[in-house]
Write a protein that holds these residues in place. Structure first.
Motif, PDB file in Angstrom:
ATOM      1  N   GLU A 130      40.461  47.213  37.020  1.00  0.00           N
ATOM      2  CA  GLU A 130      40.903  46.274  38.056  1.00  0.00           C
ATOM      3  C   GLU A 130      39.892  45.140  38.147  1.00  0.00           C
ATOM      4  OE1 GLU A 130      43.020  47.100  42.219  1.00  0.00           O
ATOM      5  OE2 GLU A 130      40.829  47.314  42.342  1.00  0.00           O
ATOM      6  N   ALA A 166      40.448  42.078  39.760  1.00  0.00           N
ATOM      7  CA  ALA A 166      40.508  41.606  41.146  1.00  0.00           C
ATOM      8  C   ALA A 166      41.415  42.566  41.906  1.00  0.00           C
ATOM      9  CB  ALA A 166      41.035  40.169  41.213  1.00  0.00           C
ATOM     10  N   LYS A 167      41.500  42.415  43.209  1.00  0.00           N
ATOM     11  CA  LYS A 167      42.278  43.326  44.039  1.00  0.00           C
ATOM     12  C   LYS A 167      43.728  43.384  43.576  1.00  0.00           C
ATOM     13  CE  LYS A 167      42.706  46.104  47.578  1.00  0.00           C
ATOM     14  NZ  LYS A 167      42.021  47.413  47.642  1.00  0.00           N
ATOM     15  N   GLY A 168      44.120  44.537  43.021  1.00  0.00           N
ATOM     16  CA  GLY A 168      45.506  44.728  42.605  1.00  0.00           C
ATOM     17  C   GLY A 168      45.875  44.037  41.304  1.00  0.00           C
ATOM     18  N   LYS A 169      44.913  43.460  40.601  1.00  0.00           N
ATOM     19  CA  LYS A 169      45.217  42.727  39.366  1.00  0.00           C
ATOM     20  C   LYS A 169      44.407  43.298  38.205  1.00  0.00           C
ATOM     21  CE  LYS A 169      46.442  38.416  41.693  1.00  0.00           C
ATOM     22  NZ  LYS A 169      46.196  36.959  41.803  1.00  0.00           N
ATOM     23  N   THR A 170      45.117  43.667  37.158  1.00  0.00           N
ATOM     24  CA  THR A 170      44.465  44.227  35.972  1.00  0.00           C
ATOM     25  C   THR A 170      44.815  43.480  34.685  1.00  0.00           C
ATOM     26  OG1 THR A 170      46.310  45.779  35.673  1.00  0.00           O
ATOM     27  CG2 THR A 170      44.429  46.545  36.978  1.00  0.00           C
ATOM     28  N   ASN A 218      33.125  50.104  40.281  1.00  0.00           N
ATOM     29  CA  ASN A 218      34.255  50.626  41.073  1.00  0.00           C
ATOM     30  C   ASN A 218      35.084  51.604  40.242  1.00  0.00           C
ATOM     31  OD1 ASN A 218      33.442  49.009  43.205  1.00  0.00           O
ATOM     32  ND2 ASN A 218      34.843  47.332  42.663  1.00  0.00           N
TER      33      ASN A 218
END
Length: 239
Positions: A183, A185-189, A221
């Motif tokens: 991941e 960024a938040k919610g983006k892969t 993370n």
């Protein structure tokens, strides 16, 4: 009586005197007889033999070879004469230094692992673009043979492509870490690539960013999430 002077002929025709034993005068006489027509009863031949030995320094050479042979018998397995290697040992500067421990930090190990995965994806992408078969690297794994014994065998590594096309036939790339999408960024892969031909160049840029530490937070993370999954289920969840 002779075709030429015996002394000069024997000296001239026995240039390989070094290869002949000091006692092998018969060979020299035969040579003189064949070349000059002299006989072994001629005193001049005997004089010529002595002259030839002096000309070629045979006696000195034999003495030198004897000294070398004696010296070689007094050398040890290191090639030094006895007592000679002791002076070399005394000239060495000894110390009790040990190599410094070079343990890598968790962040460095995570970077290396991700960079290795990206390099494989680049090779796979290039093979796909060029229309050739991708040959994955091999690794050693444990297997149970027919006798029920655990053995180490070499097997090709399974490499899955980490890109896909959307409805508009635009290529997207997903970095994988620990068998799961990373991941960014938040919610983006996913990373939009465009044509597949752009993917190798994109991966080169990602490798440089990983080396610079730009993905350390994402890797940290991902490692923490993987640890939580391992503690809860005993193994990570499948994709």
């Amino acid at each position: 009586m002779f075709n030429c002077d015996s002394t000069q002929c024997v000296a001239a025709h026995t240039n390989n005197i070094h290869d002949v034993s000091i006692h092998d005068t018969n060979w020299l006489i035969t040579t003189a007889r064949r070349k000059c027509g002299v006989t072994d009863k001629d005193s001049e031949v005997r004089t010529a033999l002595s002259f030839t030995r002096r000309v070629h320094g045979y006696d000195n050479l034999r003495l030198k070879n004897q000294k070398v042979a004696v010296a070689s018998r007094h050398r040890d397995h290191t090639g030094y004469a006895k007592g000679e290697n002791m002076s070399v040992l005394k000239s060495l500067k000894l110390s009790d230094a040990k190599p410094a421990a070079q343990s890598k930090t968790p962040a460095e190990r995570a970077r290396e692992k991700l960079i290795g995965n990206l390099a494989l994806q680049k090779d796979l992408a290039k093979a796909t673009i060029e229309g050739r078969v991708f040959v994955p690297p091999k690794r050693w794994v444990s297997r149970t043979n027919e006798d029920g014994v655990r053995v180490r065998v070499e097997t090709p590594r399974r490499v899955r492509k980490c890109w896909f096309e959307d409805g508009n036939r635009t290529t997207h790339f997903v970095m994988q870490y620990g068998g799961r999408p990373l991941e960014i960024a938040k919610g983006k892969t996913a990373i939009e690539v465009g044509p597949l031909a752009n993917l190798p160049t994109l991966i080169d840029g990602l490798i440089e960013a990983v080396r610079a530490g730009e993905f350390d937070t994402a890797l940290s993370n991902a490692a923490a999430e993987r640890g939580r999954l391992l503690n809860r289920n005993g193994r990570p969840k499948a994709n």
